[in-house]
Design an enzyme around this catalytic site. Structure first.
Site, PDB file in Angstrom:
ATOM      1  CB  VAL A   1      -0.971   0.034   1.204  1.00 21.26           C
ATOM      2  CG1 VAL A   1      -2.004  -1.080   1.101  1.00 21.26           C
ATOM      3  CG2 VAL A   1      -0.228  -0.046   2.518  1.00 21.26           C
ATOM      4  CB  SER A   2       0.524   4.471  -1.614  1.00 20.45           C
ATOM      5  OG  SER A   2       0.442   3.810  -2.851  1.00 20.45           O
ATOM      6  CB  THR A   3      -0.290   6.315   2.854  1.00 18.52           C
ATOM      7  OG1 THR A   3      -1.616   5.784   2.905  1.00 18.52           O
ATOM      8  CG2 THR A   3      -0.143   7.208   1.625  1.00 18.52           C
TER       9      THR A   3
END
Length: 181
Positions: free
Chosen positions: A9-11
């Site tokens: 996931v990005s964050t």
């Protein structure tokens, strides 16, 4: 043959559990995950570890192609690196694999679509920020890490790795804060 899952996931405030559960249900014996942007390969240590570990006959499995990356060249390089080790790459949604030649064509097209989607997202984001600034409501991005705490811990002699572990962020984020200070 080992099935190895990769979740990303990005964050830090996003959840990996849906991806992990899907990879586990697909028979992945090993699942590595990380919370980092897929825009580039920089800093994606878990993915690098998987690729380094792959052996002939192993299979790298991801839930969606954009979990591997959002840049066509990066995605194709990852697939190439896996194939050089004799390993397969499988994307679950839509189900595509490097087992056959058609899979390579589909993965290339999907990689281009992921890259184009990223460009659209960035453009929409930029337009939204410009509108918000024009309306006087833009306050900047949400601060996720206590910068003062990072600096204080660093001054106390805590290493960037330990700071990252303690605060639940990446070392790269710690280094960025320290480089500005």
């Amino acid at each position: 043959m080992t099935k190895i899952g990769y979740a990303r996931v990005s964050t830090t405030d996003q959840d990996l559990e849906v991806q992990r559960a899907r990879l586990k249900s697909e028979g992945c014996e090993i699942i590595r995950s990380e919370k980092i942007s897929g825009a580039t390969l920089d800093g994606r240590q878990e993915l690098k570890t998987i690729i380094d570990f792959l052996r002939t006959g192993d299979e790298l499995i991801v839930t969606r192609l954009d979990r591997l990356g959002r840049d066509t060249r990066d995605v194709l390089n990852i697939i190439h690196d896996c194939e050089q080790k004799g390993a397969l790459v499988t994307i679950l949604d839509p189900h595509v694999s490097t087992r056959g030649e058609m899979g390579h064509v589909v993965l290339t097209v999907l990689g281009m679509v992921a890259q184009m989607e990223r460009r659209f997202i960035k453009e929409r984001q930029r337009e939204g920020i410009e509108r918000a600034k024009a309306n006087g409501v833009y306050k900047g991005g949400k601060q996720r890490i206590d910068r003062a705490k990072v600096l204080a811990m660093h001054e106390d002699g805590t290493s960037p790795t330990e700071i990252a572990k303690t605060l639940g962020c990446s070392r790269m984020q710690v280094y960025r804060i320290l480089s500005v200070a």
